[in-house]
Motif scaffolding. Structure first.
Motif, PDB file in Angstrom:
ATOM      1  N   GLU A  46      -6.005   8.030  -2.044  1.00  0.00           N
ATOM      2  CA  GLU A  46      -7.047   7.729  -2.955  1.00  0.00           C
ATOM      3  C   GLU A  46      -7.123   6.308  -3.310  1.00  0.00           C
ATOM      4  OE1 GLU A  46      -7.527  10.086  -6.625  1.00  0.00           O
ATOM      5  OE2 GLU A  46      -6.593  11.984  -5.516  1.00  0.00           O
ATOM      6  N   LYS A  47      -8.157   5.744  -3.026  1.00  0.00           N
ATOM      7  CA  LYS A  47      -8.582   4.204  -3.222  1.00  0.00           C
ATOM      8  C   LYS A  47      -7.471   3.398  -2.663  1.00  0.00           C
ATOM      9  CE  LYS A  47     -10.049   5.021  -8.056  1.00  0.00           C
ATOM     10  NZ  LYS A  47     -10.566   4.188  -9.073  1.00  0.00           N
ATOM     11  N   ILE A  48      -7.118   3.711  -1.219  1.00  0.00           N
ATOM     12  CA  ILE A  48      -6.429   2.634  -0.418  1.00  0.00           C
ATOM     13  C   ILE A  48      -7.246   2.781   0.942  1.00  0.00           C
ATOM     14  CG2 ILE A  48      -4.271   2.827  -1.434  1.00  0.00           C
ATOM     15  CD1 ILE A  48      -3.190   4.326   1.011  1.00  0.00           C
ATOM     16  N   ASP A  49      -7.018   1.946   1.950  1.00  0.00           N
ATOM     17  CA  ASP A  49      -7.727   2.054   3.149  1.00  0.00           C
ATOM     18  C   ASP A  49      -7.179   3.178   4.224  1.00  0.00           C
ATOM     19  OD1 ASP A  49      -8.900   0.324   5.410  1.00  0.00           O
ATOM     20  OD2 ASP A  49      -6.972   0.851   6.199  1.00  0.00           O
ATOM     21  N   PRO A  50      -8.258   3.930   4.604  1.00  0.00           N
ATOM     22  CA  PRO A  50      -7.728   5.238   5.239  1.00  0.00           C
ATOM     23  C   PRO A  50      -6.637   4.880   6.575  1.00  0.00           C
ATOM     24  CG  PRO A  50     -10.252   4.899   5.036  1.00  0.00           C
ATOM     25  CD  PRO A  50      -9.809   3.796   4.486  1.00  0.00           C
ATOM     26  N   GLU A  51      -6.919   3.714   6.963  1.00  0.00           N
ATOM     27  CA  GLU A  51      -5.733   3.237   8.112  1.00  0.00           C
ATOM     28  C   GLU A  51      -4.527   3.103   7.451  1.00  0.00           C
ATOM     29  OE1 GLU A  51      -3.963   3.034  11.897  1.00  0.00           O
ATOM     30  OE2 GLU A  51      -5.912   3.648  11.295  1.00  0.00           O
ATOM     31  N   ALA A  52      -4.415   2.639   6.111  1.00  0.00           N
ATOM     32  CA  ALA A  52      -3.124   2.321   5.564  1.00  0.00           C
ATOM     33  C   ALA A  52      -2.483   3.541   5.030  1.00  0.00           C
ATOM     34  CB  ALA A  52      -3.242   1.250   4.301  1.00  0.00           C
ATOM     35  N   LYS A  54      -2.905   6.600   6.605  1.00  0.00           N
ATOM     36  CA  LYS A  54      -2.237   7.098   7.805  1.00  0.00           C
ATOM     37  C   LYS A  54      -0.857   6.484   8.157  1.00  0.00           C
ATOM     38  CE  LYS A  54      -3.277   7.460  12.711  1.00  0.00           C
ATOM     39  NZ  LYS A  54      -4.249   7.321  13.827  1.00  0.00           N
ATOM     40  N   ILE A  55      -0.819   5.160   7.950  1.00  0.00           N
ATOM     41  CA  ILE A  55       0.617   4.614   8.378  1.00  0.00           C
ATOM     42  C   ILE A  55       1.407   5.018   7.176  1.00  0.00           C
ATOM     43  CG2 ILE A  55       1.679   2.321   8.189  1.00  0.00           C
ATOM     44  CD1 ILE A  55      -0.853   0.930   9.442  1.00  0.00           C
ATOM     45  N   ARG A  56       1.089   5.262   5.949  1.00  0.00           N
ATOM     46  CA  ARG A  56       1.994   5.569   4.662  1.00  0.00           C
ATOM     47  C   ARG A  56       2.414   6.986   5.097  1.00  0.00           C
ATOM     48  NH1 ARG A  56       1.855   1.097   4.827  1.00  0.00           N
ATOM     49  NH2 ARG A  56       1.437  -0.486   2.974  1.00  0.00           N
ATOM     50  N   ARG A  57       1.547   7.871   5.418  1.00  0.00           N
ATOM     51  CA  ARG A  57       2.013   9.216   5.570  1.00  0.00           C
ATOM     52  C   ARG A  57       3.019   9.293   6.914  1.00  0.00           C
ATOM     53  NH1 ARG A  57      -0.773  13.858   4.589  1.00  0.00           N
ATOM     54  NH2 ARG A  57      -0.438  14.530   6.902  1.00  0.00           N
ATOM     55  N   PRO A  79      -8.062  -2.507  -1.705  1.00  0.00           N
ATOM     56  CA  PRO A  79      -9.187  -3.517  -1.784  1.00  0.00           C
ATOM     57  C   PRO A  79      -9.050  -4.304  -2.976  1.00  0.00           C
ATOM     58  CG  PRO A  79     -10.261  -1.310  -1.370  1.00  0.00           C
ATOM     59  CD  PRO A  79      -8.613  -1.161  -1.463  1.00  0.00           C
ATOM     60  N   ASP A  80      -9.204  -5.809  -2.540  1.00  0.00           N
ATOM     61  CA  ASP A  80      -9.042  -6.834  -3.430  1.00  0.00           C
ATOM     62  C   ASP A  80      -7.778  -7.312  -3.713  1.00  0.00           C
ATOM     63  OD1 ASP A  80     -11.764  -7.244  -3.418  1.00  0.00           O
ATOM     64  OD2 ASP A  80     -12.108  -5.579  -5.057  1.00  0.00           O
TER      65      ASP A  80
END
Length: 114
Positions: A46-52, A54-57, A79-80
């Protein structure tokens, strides 16, 4: 150790395999200020870049499966707030005694004083 508490995130693995999710059970006050949002009780992503996300998971599953900590330095995937560089320690935790099912993550901005 007490000084690290504001920078602590506790995530629990929830759901059923193979669709595991991670829910933030706790987001310390330092993390909330750093991120600009309180992630407590929210799902990872929630509220983070989808690619990021995926990397965190992948990183969290690696820590859980290998039962070893991961250390990194990365820009915030929010974002920001991408201009903020943070240090992170990801630590797998076993709450049931047989498998790692939680992540303790300590994160702080590069210029934070702890």
């Amino acid at each position: 150790m007490i000084a690290a508490i504001p920078w602590l995130l506790i995530l629990e693995r929830c759901g059923k395999a193979p669709d595991w999710q991670f829910r933030y059970r706790l987001a310390g006050t330092g993390c909330t200020e750093l991120f600009g949002v309180d992630y407590t009780n929210r799902l990872l992503g929630e509220k983070i870049d989808p690619e990021a996300m995926k990397i965190r998971r992948q990183e969290f599953f690696h820590a859980l499966n290998c039962r070893e900590p991961i250390f990194s330095q990365t820009p915030l995937p929010i974002p920001d707030r991408e201009f903020i560089t943070a240090y992170r320690g990801v630590f797998p935790v076993m709450t049931n005694g047989s498998e790692a099912d939680q992540i303790f993550c300590v994160i702080a901005a590069e210029k934070a004083k702890v």
